[in-house]
Design a protein around this motif. Structure first.
Motif, PDB file in Angstrom:
ATOM      1  N   SER A 129      14.986   2.232 -12.741  1.00 31.31           N
ATOM      2  CA  SER A 129      15.140   0.803 -12.994  1.00 31.31           C
ATOM      3  C   SER A 129      13.812   0.083 -12.784  1.00 31.31           C
ATOM      4  N   MET A 130      12.712   0.826 -12.853  1.00 32.64           N
ATOM      5  CA  MET A 130      11.407   0.222 -12.630  1.00 32.64           C
ATOM      6  C   MET A 130      10.639  -0.019 -13.920  1.00 32.64           C
ATOM      7  N   THR A 131      11.328  -0.029 -15.061  1.00 36.89           N
ATOM      8  CA  THR A 131      10.657  -0.398 -16.309  1.00 36.89           C
ATOM      9  C   THR A 131      11.165  -1.784 -16.730  1.00 36.89           C
ATOM     10  N   THR A 164      21.031   1.583  -8.618  1.00 33.91           N
ATOM     11  CA  THR A 164      19.892   2.396  -8.172  1.00 33.91           C
ATOM     12  C   THR A 164      19.471   2.084  -6.733  1.00 33.91           C
ATOM     13  N   GLU A 165      19.697   0.841  -6.288  1.00 33.76           N
ATOM     14  CA  GLU A 165      19.315   0.525  -4.907  1.00 33.76           C
ATOM     15  C   GLU A 165      20.199   1.258  -3.890  1.00 33.76           C
ATOM     16  N   ARG A 166      21.348   1.741  -4.312  1.00 37.70           N
ATOM     17  CA  ARG A 166      22.182   2.549  -3.410  1.00 37.70           C
ATOM     18  C   ARG A 166      21.659   3.982  -3.345  1.00 37.70           C
ATOM     19  N   LEU A 167      20.869   4.341  -4.368  1.00 37.49           N
ATOM     20  CA  LEU A 167      20.424   5.719  -4.509  1.00 37.49           C
ATOM     21  C   LEU A 167      19.040   5.960  -3.916  1.00 37.49           C
ATOM     22  N   ILE A 168      18.192   4.951  -4.050  1.00 36.61           N
ATOM     23  CA  ILE A 168      16.801   5.155  -3.660  1.00 36.61           C
ATOM     24  C   ILE A 168      16.453   4.171  -2.548  1.00 36.61           C
ATOM     25  N   SER A 169      16.054   4.731  -1.404  1.00 36.28           N
ATOM     26  CA  SER A 169      15.758   3.893  -0.246  1.00 36.28           C
ATOM     27  C   SER A 169      14.373   3.278  -0.366  1.00 36.28           C
ATOM     28  N   LEU A 186       5.176  -5.216  -0.715  1.00 39.09           N
ATOM     29  CA  LEU A 186       4.470  -4.732  -1.903  1.00 39.09           C
ATOM     30  C   LEU A 186       4.988  -3.371  -2.346  1.00 39.09           C
ATOM     31  N   VAL A 187       5.203  -2.497  -1.377  1.00 40.20           N
ATOM     32  CA  VAL A 187       5.610  -1.126  -1.713  1.00 40.20           C
ATOM     33  C   VAL A 187       7.134  -1.057  -1.730  1.00 40.20           C
ATOM     34  N   ASP A 188       7.684  -0.964  -2.922  1.00 40.07           N
ATOM     35  CA  ASP A 188       9.154  -0.890  -3.004  1.00 40.07           C
ATOM     36  C   ASP A 188       9.591   0.478  -3.543  1.00 40.07           C
ATOM     37  N   THR A 189      10.573   0.503  -4.440  1.00 34.29           N
ATOM     38  CA  THR A 189      11.179   1.745  -4.910  1.00 34.29           C
ATOM     39  C   THR A 189      10.173   2.776  -5.423  1.00 34.29           C
ATOM     40  N   ALA A 190      10.189   3.961  -4.841  1.00 37.54           N
ATOM     41  CA  ALA A 190       9.349   5.056  -5.335  1.00 37.54           C
ATOM     42  C   ALA A 190      10.256   6.133  -5.918  1.00 37.54           C
ATOM     43  N   LEU A 191       9.977   6.520  -7.152  1.00 37.73           N
ATOM     44  CA  LEU A 191      10.780   7.564  -7.789  1.00 37.73           C
ATOM     45  C   LEU A 191      10.236   8.936  -7.377  1.00 37.73           C
ATOM     46  N   PRO A 192      11.048   9.971  -7.493  1.00 43.05           N
ATOM     47  CA  PRO A 192      10.638  11.284  -6.982  1.00 43.05           C
ATOM     48  C   PRO A 192       9.454  11.891  -7.767  1.00 43.05           C
ATOM     49  N   ALA A 193       8.323  12.065  -7.083  1.00 45.53           N
ATOM     50  CA  ALA A 193       7.121  12.609  -7.735  1.00 45.53           C
ATOM     51  C   ALA A 193       7.350  14.062  -8.127  1.00 45.53           C
TER      52      ALA A 193
END
Lengths: 505, 612
Positions: B90-92, B104-109, B221-228
């Motif tokens: 959801s970061m696009t 997605t906020e329930r999924l990614i801390s 500033l640093v919010d949702t990070a998707l799995p690298a």
């Protein structure tokens, strides 16, 4: 004929092309695709606007955007449809498939019900023109026709969903309720059956007493929570269906037809026992195979026993077999009802086409999807009832004043044959046109009904696309509905020629 | 035989109504009763102000500490609206919406979250961060040792190194005029304010970022990070090569990673992305998705922290106007309907089976003057004062907002809200109460003194909006007496056409508070992109520059007072009220808490639980 069809296709194609340009231009000028971002005070608002402009090609002139869309659609001819993506980046082809499926599920049943009931009501009111029933039915159908959908939907949800569910928790009738129901049924039945005052009175009393006695009995059985038919009821109703169909289709004096119907009913009871285990938790394939077997057996019985009335006997036994099949289905649904209640608690939802994450037996699943379909189907059917009944009534009345009807009566034909064979068939011709258009309109979906009942259908896709000034979904909607309209229009023309020999060229 | 066709039809009808119980054949097996275990007691239940229940009373505006709990079976249904879930990513810009984030906020801390009043809290279960140096501003992040993605891969600094690359305006395709970001990310702030990739072992749990200049909103500033690790795997780049390319800002090498990041998580409705590419590091993970209907999240078994209180969370896609009846019927358990008087009375009719929580939200309504050339207010502070004197603010709040939120008050500030602790302090310092009472006579005197009788004041807003139409009507009936001629010019293309062209004297609209400290600079600074009315004041500009360039909360607090005072003294505009919000839920669902922020009632969904 072929030349005629080809010419129609050619001109339809040009019309579609012209309409697509018009719709595209109208859509992209219908609002501001960046509206939601303009009021935002996010730090990166300008960047977001720029990204969306890029993504939706907002910086291109309209003809370039349209051309991009058209070339994508053009690839449908080589089997790779490219309908673009919506504003969220989802493939419109996928959305279209889902939307069309859900719309068809929602409206097909309602339309069929509206057609069948509308035509029956139309015939009845035409036969009893200017009677109390005619006026009452006319009033009701117009009332339903003019219902505002969103308001009627809210009422249906309030009483048939929330109210019914509350009642299901502790079902039961009071005496006044049973008496009111009896009075209502009595009045309606005597109006439908009509006849001299004495007969009306007996019909009324019979219906009233039956209801007033039956309701407490059902209550005592706790029918609402543990409904059942049982073989006796199935056999009785099956026999009644055979007798009724014979009376309508051939006349009861035609013994061969009557016996064919009764034998089918008897076979139905046998198959009720025979298929009981098989239908305990069936699949769609099993049901389909059984339906085919049912038709084959019914046709065989009709043809073997019908003698000179083969045709009529086949129709009667097919009808009887259909009724038996339905009764058996209902019996199994009834059997699954208590289990279903236990899983969901409140059987009728106000939104959605199924209970989320529902898992149960075939029948429970069937019930789940069926109960969710109930409210929108009732609503859509009620609203379109008026069109069919009024058209049928007008058409029947017109036909029954024709010379050939008088001739038919004069040569001594029974009223049944005059109405069903001579009047009804001819009155169906104009109704065909409406049916064809209605089926074309079907796929367009019912925007408001879909919205209030939480279905994601074609109408919803169109409305959302327009709201977001997003041409791809709107054009996909147009592509399907436009094509359907053109095709069914053509089909109606062809059917007309088939039905009515006078206009065949 | 004297049968007629219609009495035969009657026989048919009567037959169908007959019921005789008789010998039905037995089936192969009785339906085995799937008896559900009685829910475990959760101890004492506390009742809140609105009658809502809590298993643990919240200590502050952040998440309550539920302590040791066990996930209870069952599901709770919620709906944001009719919009379908779109994508795991959801970061696009395309997929970013409250509808998508609700899932997605329930999924990614994330490291930080907003409390119910907009205050920033650290999510200590996930990790912590602290400022280690002021000059240059350096922040150290520590991820919880136990934090893992649901596929078993630990959450590490690598995820954040990739995030920095994704949100980096220097990683572009093309150059010069044609330059476009390689990664289609919602924001580029991370790369803009932090010029070097986060420092730290990619496989480790710690990393440090160094800002190139002081940045007031550093905590969020640093919010949702998707799995690298998924991006590295799916793009075929391999983790080391990918991170190396990120550090070097090598757009060419990153192309495969960007391709996957931009579109690889998108699926068609109804098809969940494969578990292997869409792992969760939050309390919930995907369970099922019925297209057009609902998406179901289930407890993430690999979640190391406090498990969700209820096993399943169903997010249904239903239009907002269906929510009240759906709540009454139990199809939804928690709803956030439109905060209108009508909805509220419908909800009140439902009685004890539901609980209604009303409150204010971080979105606030205001009247802004037009300072562009040609506007009578542009260079005339006296006339602005006259207008402010005749606007019946209290009446507007009493008539339009109080019926929904009885606690609503007239808002006398712009950067702080009445429900926040610092509000009174800021208002006391910045505002003298001149415009509390309507003073039509005073306004009239000023208008006459300025010789401005009959000044046409066009109030524009985005129509249709009944509440704003009513607001303009209230202003008209008061201000027309003072000598103004108020004209309602609300239109559908207000933001699109009317406002950019300056065809208005006063704009009536709302800003949605973002929770950022310095975002107001964009609105009130001379160079601000959202300074639509072209307001310009040196003192206010200077105060914003000081605020945005500082990381000291004391400085922030001080400058907010200066700014508010400057905006009141020069009458940038007139704040009206904070929008009301309504949350309603089944009475048996505990721990539902209304929030003023845009994350919606679902913000603490992992704590919702049924309690008797």
């Amino acid at each position: 004929m072929l030349k005629f069809i080809l010419r129609r296709f050619g001109s339809s194609f040009l019309v579609l092309l012209g309409a697509s340009v018009l719709l595209y231009v109208l859509t992209i000028n219908s609002g501001d695709p960046l509206a939601d971002l303009r009021e935002s005070n996010a730090e990166n608002r300008d960047y977001l606007m720029q990204q969306r402009t890029q993504f939706m090609n907002l910086d291109m002139p309209w003809y370039q955007r349209y051309w991009t869309w058209l070339t994508g659609v053009g690839q449908c001819f080589i089997g790779r449809c490219e309908l673009g993506t919506n504003r969220q980046g989802q493939e419109v082809v996928d959305l279209l498939g889902l939307a069309a499926a859900s719309t068809l599920r929602l409206v097909v049943l309602a339309t069929v019900i509206a057609m069948v009931f509308g035509i029956v009501i139309g015939i009845l009111t035409a036969i009893r023109q200017y009677s109390g029933m005619d006026y009452a039915v006319t009033f009701l159908t117009f009332l339903f026709f003019s219902l505002p959908v969103f308001w009627a939907a809210v009422l249906l949800k309030e009483y048939l969903a929330i109210g019914f569910n509350d009642w299901m928790a502790d079902p039961g009738f009071t005496w006044p309720a049973a008496i009111v129901a009896g009075l209502l049924l009595g009045v309606v039945l005597q109006a439908v059956l009509a006849g001299p005052p004495r007969r009306r009175l007996f019909t009324f009393l019979g219906a009233f007493l039956f209801t007033v006695l039956a309701i407490p009995y059902l209550d005592w059985l706790n029918f609402a929570q543990y409904p059942q038919l049982g073989p006796v009821v199935i056999a009785l109703v099956g026999a009644a269906a055979a007798v009724g169909a014979t009376a309508l289709g051939a006349g009861l004096q035609n013994r061969r037809v009557l016996y064919a119907g009764l034998v089918t009913a008897a076979l139905g009871v046998v198959s009720y026992y025979a298929t009981y285990t098989l239908l305990w938790d069936p699949t769609w394939t099993i049901l389909l195979v059984l339906a085919v077997v049912l038709v084959i057996v019914a046709v065989a019985v009709g043809r073997l026993m019908g003698g000179f009335s083969k045709g009529a006997a086949t129709i009667v036994s097919l009808f009887t077999a259909g009724v038996m099949g339905l009764l058996i289905l209902v019996e199994h649904l009834f059997r699954a009802w208590p289990g279903y209640l236990e899983i969901v608690g409140r059987p009728i939802s106000t939104i959605g086409s199924q209970t989320p994450n529902f898992s149960g037996t075939f029948w429970e699943d069937f019930l789940d999807k069926g109960t969710q379909l109930l409210l929108p189907t009732i609503l859509l059917a009620l609203i379109s009832l008026a069109t069919y009944s009024r058209y049928t009534r007008a058409s029947m009345l017109e036909v029954s004043q024709q010379d050939y009807i008088r001739t038919a009566r004069a040569k001594g034909l029974g009223e049944r044959q005059v109405i069903l064979k001579h009047a009804f068939r001819n009155s169906l011709i104009p109704i065909t046109t409406i049916m064809a258009f209605d089926f074309a309109a079907l796929i367009g979906g019912a925007v408001i009904t879909e919205r209030v009942f939480g279905w994601k259908g074609m109408g919803e896709m169109f409305a959302t696309g327009l709201d977001q000034v997003d041409p791809a979904p709107v054009m996909a909607f147009f592509l399907v509905t436009g094509t359907a309209a053109v095709l069914f229009n053509l089909l109606a023309d062809i059917l007309y020629a088939v039905l009515d020999p006078r206009i065949r060229v | 035989m004297k049968y007629t066709k219609l009495s035969a039809a009657a026989a048919l009808l009567a037959g169908s109504a007959l019921v005789l119980s008789a010998c039905a054949p037995g089936g192969p097996a009785e339906n085995s009763d799937t008896g559900s275990a009685a829910p475990e007691g959760n101890g004492d239940v506390i009742t809140g102000d609105f009658g809502e229940k809590y298993t643990v009373e919240p200590a502050d505006s952040g998440l309550a500490d539920l302590g040791e709990i066990e996930t209870q079976d069952g599901s709770i249904a919620y709906s944001v609206g009719e919009d379908e879930f779109i994508s795991y990513n959801s970061m696009t810009p395309e997929t970013y919406s409250t509808y998508n984030s609700a899932v997605t906020e329930r999924l990614i801390s994330t490291f930080a979250y907003f409390g119910t009043d907009g205050e920033i809290y650290q999510n200590e279960e996930y990790g912590t961060y602290e400022k280690v140096s002021d000059d240059p501003l350096t922040v150290k992040y520590t991820i919880n040792e136990e934090a893992v993605w649901s596929d078993g891969t630990p959450v590490t600094a690598a995820d954040y190194i990739l995030k920095w690359g994704v949100e980096n305006p220097r990683i572009t395709t093309g150059s010069g005029e044609d330059a476009a970001p390689l990664f289609n990310a919602i924001s580029q702030s991370f790369g803009e304010y932090v010029s070097e990739a986060p420092e730290g072992d990619p496989a480790g749990k710690e990393f440090t970022i160094t800002f190139k200049e002081p940045y007031a909103d550093w905590p969020i500033l640093v919010d949702t990070a998707l799995p690298a690790h998924v991006v590295a795997e799916e793009s075929g780049m391999g983790m080391d090569a990918m991170l190396e390319a990120v550090r070097n800002e090598d757009a060419k090498a990153l192309a495969p990673a960007a391709e996957f990041w931009n579109t690889g998580w998108n699926t068609s409705p109804g098809t969940l992305p494969d578990e292997s590419i869409a792992p969760s590091n939050g309390p919930y993970t995907f369970k099922s998705w019925e297209p057009g209907q609902s998406i179901t999240l289930t407890a993430n078994e690999n979640y190391w922290g406090t498990p969700p209180a209820t096993k399943e969370l169903v997010i249904r896609f239903a239009a907002a106007d269906t929510h009240v009846q759906a709540l009454a019927n139990g199809d939804l358990n928690v709803i956030e309907p439109q905060a209108t008087v009508d909805t509220l009375s419908q909800l009140e009719d439902l009685g004890d089976q539901i609980v209604i929580q009303t409150g204010a939200s971080l979105t606030w309504e205001h009247l802004d003057f037009n300072f562009m050339d040609g506007s009578p207010f542009a260079d005339n502070l006296e006339l602005r004062k006259a207008f402010a004197l005749c606007v019946p603010r209290q009446q507007i709040v009493d008539n339009l907002i109080k019926p929904v939120d009885p606690e609503a008050v007239v808002m006398n500030a712009r950067e702080v809200f009445p429900f926040q602790d610092t509000y009174q302090e800021v208002v006391d310092a910045a505002y003298d109460g001149s415009y509390d009472e309507v003073d039509v006579e005073g306004a009239k005197k000023i208008v006459e003194a300025e010789g401005a009788e009959g000044t046409k004041v066009r109030i524009g807003y985005s129509a249709p909006n009944p509440r704003r139409s009513d607001t303009v009507a209230a202003i008209k009936s008061s201000c027309d007496e003072a000598g103004f001629v108020i004209e309602d010019v609300g239109s559908a293309d207000f933001f699109d056409k009317t406002m950019p062209q300056g065809d208005y004297e006063v704009a009536l609209f709302a800003w949605a508070g973002s929770g950022q400290i310095a975002s107001g600079r964009n609105i009130y600074h001379t160079t601000g992109q959202q300074n639509y009315g072209k307001f310009s004041n040196k003192e206010v500009d200077a105060a914003w520059d000081t605020l945005a360039g500082s990381v000291d909360p004391a400085v922030h607090a001080e400058q907010v007072k200066v700014i508010e005072k400057g905006l009141w003294d020069n009458l940038f505009g007139i704040p009206l009220y904070a929008h009301p919000g309504v949350v309603a839920h089944s009475a048996d669902v505990a721990n539902v808490r209304d929030t003023a922020t845009q994350s919606g009632a679902v913000w603490n969904a992992q704590q919702w639980v049924r309690a008797e």
